[in-house]
Design an enzyme around this catalytic site. Structure first.
Site, PDB file in Angstrom:
ATOM      1  N   LEU A  92       6.623  -0.500   5.520  1.00 40.30           N
ATOM      2  CA  LEU A  92       6.817   0.010   6.877  1.00 40.30           C
ATOM      3  C   LEU A  92       6.834  -1.113   7.913  1.00 40.30           C
ATOM      4  CD1 LEU A  92       4.745   3.293   6.774  1.00 40.30           C
ATOM      5  CD2 LEU A  92       7.221   3.014   6.760  1.00 40.30           C
TER       6      LEU A  92
ATOM      7  N   ILE B   2       0.826  -1.120  -0.189  1.00 46.42           N
ATOM      8  CA  ILE B   2       2.226  -1.393  -0.534  1.00 46.42           C
ATOM      9  C   ILE B   2       3.154  -0.688   0.448  1.00 46.42           C
ATOM     10  CG2 ILE B   2       4.014  -1.011  -2.276  1.00 46.42           C
ATOM     11  CD1 ILE B   2       1.829  -1.435  -4.400  1.00 46.42           C
ATOM     12  N   ASP B   3       2.840   0.573   0.764  1.00 46.16           N
ATOM     13  CA  ASP B   3       3.659   1.306   1.737  1.00 46.16           C
ATOM     14  C   ASP B   3       3.569   0.693   3.125  1.00 46.16           C
ATOM     15  OD1 ASP B   3       4.996   3.131   0.256  1.00 46.16           O
ATOM     16  OD2 ASP B   3       3.574   4.770   0.563  1.00 46.16           O
ATOM     17  N   ALA B   4       2.395   0.176   3.486  1.00 50.57           N
ATOM     18  CA  ALA B   4       2.245  -0.448   4.796  1.00 50.57           C
ATOM     19  C   ALA B   4       3.122  -1.689   4.907  1.00 50.57           C
ATOM     20  CB  ALA B   4       0.781  -0.806   5.048  1.00 50.57           C
TER      21      ALA B   4
END
Length: 79
Positions: free
Chosen positions: A61, A56-58
């Site tokens: 980003l 999810i963070d990728a």
């Protein structure tokens, strides 16, 4: 034209951050529910939780990188 690009970049980052926060919140709440129901599965579930949180963070980003591309390179200005 520069102002519209700034607004678009703000929307990309803002909505991406909001989506990532909601996604991680949902994943975390489901992890706590499942860990409370079956405490013997906390280890495998925690590994999957961190894997999904990283994905999810990728995705967020990648959105930030695209916003930075539009901010500094502006691929639409060459036309």
């Amino acid at each position: 034209m520069g102002g519209l690009i700034a607004i678009a970049c703000g929307l990309i980052v803002g909505l991406g951050a909001m989506g990532a926060c909601i996604g991680i919140g949902l994943v975390g709440s489901k992890y706590l529910e499942s860990a409370a129901r079956q405490p013997e599965l906390i280890g495998p579930l925690q590994v999957k939780l961190f894997l999904i949180a990283g994905l999810i963070d990728a995705a967020f980003l990648i959105g930030v990188a695209i916003a930075l591309l539009f901010t500094f390179v502006n691929p639409f200005a060459g036309s």
